[in-house]
Every structure is written in structure tokens, then in C-alpha cells.
Design a protein around this motif. Sequence first.
Motif, PDB file in Angstrom:
ATOM      1  N   ASN A 412     121.013  34.983   4.455  1.00  0.00           N
ATOM      2  CA  ASN A 412     120.385  36.279   4.194  1.00  0.00           C
ATOM      3  C   ASN A 412     121.358  37.434   4.405  1.00  0.00           C
ATOM      4  O   ASN A 412     121.350  38.410   3.646  1.00  0.00           O
ATOM      5  CB  ASN A 412     119.157  36.461   5.093  1.00  0.00           C
ATOM      6  CG  ASN A 412     118.029  35.520   4.720  1.00  0.00           C
ATOM      7  OD1 ASN A 412     117.862  35.179   3.547  1.00  0.00           O
ATOM      8  ND2 ASN A 412     117.243  35.089   5.708  1.00  0.00           N
ATOM      9  N   THR A 413     122.181  37.324   5.438  1.00  0.00           N
ATOM     10  CA  THR A 413     123.184  38.366   5.692  1.00  0.00           C
ATOM     11  C   THR A 413     124.174  38.451   4.544  1.00  0.00           C
ATOM     12  O   THR A 413     124.527  39.541   4.076  1.00  0.00           O
ATOM     13  CB  THR A 413     123.919  38.079   7.013  1.00  0.00           C
ATOM     14  OG1 THR A 413     122.975  37.990   8.076  1.00  0.00           O
ATOM     15  CG2 THR A 413     124.928  39.178   7.307  1.00  0.00           C
ATOM     16  N   ARG A 415     123.712  37.438   1.438  1.00  0.00           N
ATOM     17  CA  ARG A 415     123.038  37.911   0.222  1.00  0.00           C
ATOM     18  C   ARG A 415     122.875  39.431   0.255  1.00  0.00           C
ATOM     19  O   ARG A 415     123.122  40.119  -0.747  1.00  0.00           O
ATOM     20  CB  ARG A 415     121.675  37.232   0.089  1.00  0.00           C
ATOM     21  CG  ARG A 415     120.981  37.567  -1.222  1.00  0.00           C
ATOM     22  CD  ARG A 415     119.684  36.815  -1.378  1.00  0.00           C
ATOM     23  NE  ARG A 415     118.716  37.162  -0.336  1.00  0.00           N
ATOM     24  CZ  ARG A 415     117.455  36.736  -0.333  1.00  0.00           C
ATOM     25  NH1 ARG A 415     117.029  35.927  -1.301  1.00  0.00           N
ATOM     26  NH2 ARG A 415     116.624  37.081   0.642  1.00  0.00           N
ATOM     27  N   SER A 416     122.491  39.978   1.401  1.00  0.00           N
ATOM     28  CA  SER A 416     122.350  41.445   1.520  1.00  0.00           C
ATOM     29  C   SER A 416     123.693  42.129   1.292  1.00  0.00           C
ATOM     30  O   SER A 416     123.761  43.187   0.640  1.00  0.00           O
ATOM     31  CB  SER A 416     121.795  41.807   2.893  1.00  0.00           C
ATOM     32  OG  SER A 416     120.516  41.222   3.090  1.00  0.00           O
ATOM     33  N   HIS A 417     124.739  41.532   1.815  1.00  0.00           N
ATOM     34  CA  HIS A 417     126.076  42.108   1.648  1.00  0.00           C
ATOM     35  C   HIS A 417     126.486  42.110   0.181  1.00  0.00           C
ATOM     36  O   HIS A 417     127.027  43.108  -0.326  1.00  0.00           O
ATOM     37  CB  HIS A 417     127.079  41.304   2.488  1.00  0.00           C
ATOM     38  CG  HIS A 417     128.494  41.738   2.304  1.00  0.00           C
ATOM     39  ND1 HIS A 417     128.992  42.913   2.843  1.00  0.00           N
ATOM     40  CD2 HIS A 417     129.532  41.155   1.624  1.00  0.00           C
ATOM     41  CE1 HIS A 417     130.263  43.033   2.516  1.00  0.00           C
ATOM     42  NE2 HIS A 417     130.620  41.986   1.778  1.00  0.00           N
ATOM     43  N   ILE A 419     124.485  42.107  -2.426  1.00  0.00           N
ATOM     44  CA  ILE A 419     123.650  43.065  -3.151  1.00  0.00           C
ATOM     45  C   ILE A 419     124.185  44.471  -2.961  1.00  0.00           C
ATOM     46  O   ILE A 419     124.265  45.275  -3.914  1.00  0.00           O
ATOM     47  CB  ILE A 419     122.183  42.958  -2.687  1.00  0.00           C
ATOM     48  CG1 ILE A 419     121.580  41.629  -3.147  1.00  0.00           C
ATOM     49  CG2 ILE A 419     121.363  44.127  -3.221  1.00  0.00           C
ATOM     50  CD1 ILE A 419     120.178  41.377  -2.603  1.00  0.00           C
ATOM     51  N   ASP A 420     124.566  44.822  -1.731  1.00  0.00           N
ATOM     52  CA  ASP A 420     125.145  46.151  -1.464  1.00  0.00           C
ATOM     53  C   ASP A 420     126.446  46.356  -2.230  1.00  0.00           C
ATOM     54  O   ASP A 420     126.750  47.478  -2.650  1.00  0.00           O
ATOM     55  CB  ASP A 420     125.394  46.323   0.036  1.00  0.00           C
ATOM     56  CG  ASP A 420     124.092  46.361   0.834  1.00  0.00           C
ATOM     57  OD1 ASP A 420     123.044  46.645   0.213  1.00  0.00           O
ATOM     58  OD2 ASP A 420     124.136  46.082   2.057  1.00  0.00           O
ATOM     59  N   SER A 426     119.199  43.329  -7.287  1.00  0.00           N
ATOM     60  CA  SER A 426     118.064  43.325  -6.358  1.00  0.00           C
ATOM     61  C   SER A 426     116.926  42.452  -6.863  1.00  0.00           C
ATOM     62  O   SER A 426     116.076  42.036  -6.091  1.00  0.00           O
ATOM     63  CB  SER A 426     117.556  44.748  -6.135  1.00  0.00           C
ATOM     64  OG  SER A 426     117.183  45.351  -7.382  1.00  0.00           O
ATOM     65  N   GLU A 429     116.509  39.199  -5.100  1.00  0.00           N
ATOM     66  CA  GLU A 429     115.772  39.203  -3.835  1.00  0.00           C
ATOM     67  C   GLU A 429     114.284  39.181  -4.069  1.00  0.00           C
ATOM     68  O   GLU A 429     113.538  38.515  -3.359  1.00  0.00           O
ATOM     69  CB  GLU A 429     116.179  40.448  -3.031  1.00  0.00           C
ATOM     70  CG  GLU A 429     115.532  40.479  -1.666  1.00  0.00           C
ATOM     71  CD  GLU A 429     116.016  41.680  -0.862  1.00  0.00           C
ATOM     72  OE1 GLU A 429     115.582  41.800   0.293  1.00  0.00           O
ATOM     73  OE2 GLU A 429     116.782  42.480  -1.419  1.00  0.00           O
TER      74      GLU A 429
END
Length: 431
Positions: A412-413, A415-417, A419-420, A426, A429
Amino acid sequence: MTELRQRVAHEPVAPPEDKESESEAKVDGETASDSESRAESAPLPVSADDTPEVLNRALSNLSSRWKNWWVRGILTLAMIAFFFIIIYLGPMVLMIIVMCVQIKCFHEIITIGYNVYHSYDLPWFRTLSWYFLLCVNYFFYGETVTDYFFTLVQREEPLRILRFCMFVLSLVKKHYRLQFYMFGWTHVTLLIVVTQSHLVIHNLFEGMIWFIVPISCVICNDIMAYMFGFFFGRTPLIKLSPKKTWEGFIGGFFATVVFGLLLSYVMSGYRCFVCPVEYNNDTNSFTVDCEPSDLFRLQEYNIPGVIQSVIGWKTVRMYPFQIHSIALSTFASLIGPFGGFFASGFKRAFKIKDFANTIPGHGGIMDRFDCQYLMATFVNVYIASFIRGPNPSKLIQQFLTLRPDQQLHIFNTLRSHLIDKGMLTSTTEDE
């Protein structure tokens, strides 16, 4: 006479139980001053002629100097051919050969210690020495194996703890000092042999080019220094090795640098040499296929103005690894030989000519690998300092050993990175 009596009267008298220690000290080095002076001045014993009978008959009409030259030359070519064969057979065979060389070098050094102290009939010396070798190999190679394919191998601790218990149980009264001498002897041997061979394996995992080029540079320097010294040598280089000359040392340096540049240019164009060695879980084998890094891509370099006026070129195309090869070949030719000088001093201390008679004209395996071990340390430090970056394969193997909740958190970390960064949308997600 009065002065002599006074000096004797003031000297402490050793207790009876120390006589054994005194005899041990005499065996180790006889007396402090006399043995050292005799060891330096006494010539080394001439080893038995172990040249194959076929070569003896073919070279019988030559002088001993030229006969030795031909024997060394023929056996050198044979060893180079064997080196090419094991390279062709791949990384796994190379690792097995490194292990075999390590065991033989350990055997040769430990045999010297056993021959020196065998008269005391100490229990378990050779058994404990080989057991220590097993333990250290299990630790070092286990660390390497688990780093690259952790899922197949797990670490165990009992072997390392048990070895000290076995040594303590083997201690014999009145031989404590001697046994601790041999304990230190064994562990220094392990430090020299096993640690360096472990670094050789580490270098191999970075890519076969980091294994082949340093070893080849040491071999080239050894051959060319011998050739230049044989034909042009006049000025002795060092007392530990009377046959080494400045002419051979300098000639070997320049020849090795040129050889390193040419070999690096040839090997940098092949993926099988430049790619890191990785273990493929799907095929249960080692693979060396990848997209070569910038280190192994041809680039254009500007030539300094002074050199331009001499050769007439303004630029030159070469691989960046060739620049690194200059550092490797320089170390192999200027610093590497000191591994041989160290070995020469070691052999002179025990009044032996060679570690063994394994290879006619060359001595033992350790006689041929004394410089290689020093080179392995330098290459490993060089890679760690200037070359090595994050290893994706190693990170994945470590990721797979985590608990499921830890893996999910990292996923998850990450994937968030991404996406940013805009590398993932997005909508991924939301789905």
C-alpha cells in the motif's frame, strides 16, 4: 666471571612445570635471536623434482633454468585452458571451483602447522581444524546464499557455538599454550582463506566480469613479471623473494594495465559477463540476463590536449568499465604482489620452498592464489564503494520473507508513492 654470577643470580628461575612451555617455545622459534638470524640466512630447501616424466624426457637436454621456464610455461597454459573451461560451464561451476580451491589452500596451510607440532601428539588438532572450516563456511556461505535466495535456506546457530566447546574439551595439561597457538593458527588461516573466498563469491554475484577481470589481471601480472624478469631482470626487488626483480615488477605493471583495458573492452559487450548473477526460482538455476547498465555502454570521451597532439585523436569511444579496469589492473600489479611477498615470508619462517607440490613448477595451490585473495578483498571494497546500488532481486527475496500484514503495508505504501509520482492512476486505487 663475577659479573656473570651476579646476572645469573638475578635472573628468575623457571618452575618445573614451565619446562614444557620452554620446550614448546624452542619448537616454535628455537630462541628469540638465534633462530631468526638462522632463518633469514639459511637457504630454502630444494623441493623434490615433481615434474612429469614425459616433460623430464622431452626437456632433458636443457639447462635447469630453461627447463624450469618450459615446465612453468606448459603448466601455465594448461591452467589457463582449465580456467576458460570453468568459465564456459557457468557461475555454479565457478562457485564449486572456488570452494575446492579454498579447501585445498586451507589443507596446505594447516598441514604445515601439523608438521611443526605433530611430535606433541595433541588430540583432535586436525579434526577441530576441519570442523572449524565447516562452521565458518556454513556461516559465510550461508549468509551469501540467504541474501540471494532466502526462501530456500534458513540460518542455524548451533554449529558455531559447539566448536568452542569442542576446543575447550580438547585442552591437555602442560600443552595449553601450544594448543592456543594452534587455535590462533587455525583461525588466522580461516581469516585469510575462507573470508577471501567468500568475497570472491560476492564479486561473482555482481557479474562474472567482476570475477574474471581481476583474476585475469593477477594471472597476467604474474606471467608478464616472470617473463620480463627472466629475460631482462638484473636488479633485485625484495629480499623475501630473491628472484623478483624491478624490471619484472615494472614490466608486469604496464603489461597488466594494457591487458586489463583490452579484456574489459571485449567482455563489456556481452550480457552474460556484465549482468549480475541471480537465482531464478522458476527454473531453479542461476541466470545472467539483464539490460546492461551504463557502465557497460559505449560512451565518447574527450582526450586531453597534450595527448591529442601526439596521437591526433580528439575523442575516444570506450566503456566506462574500462576506466575502472585501470584501477583493478593497477592494484593487481602494484599491490597484489605483496600477497606473494607475504607468502614468501611465511614460507621462509618455516624453511619451506612451496606450500605443496600439487602443480609441477608452481608449487601448491596456495602458491598460485596468494595474490588472488588480496585482490578479492580490494575488488569487494571497490564495488561496495563505487559501483553497487540497490539490488531488486535481493529486495524481493527479503520482501517475500515478511509476514502477510507487513507485505500488505509495504504494498500500500509503494502504491501510494507511485500514484503521487504519476506512475499509477488513481482509478487503480478505486478499483
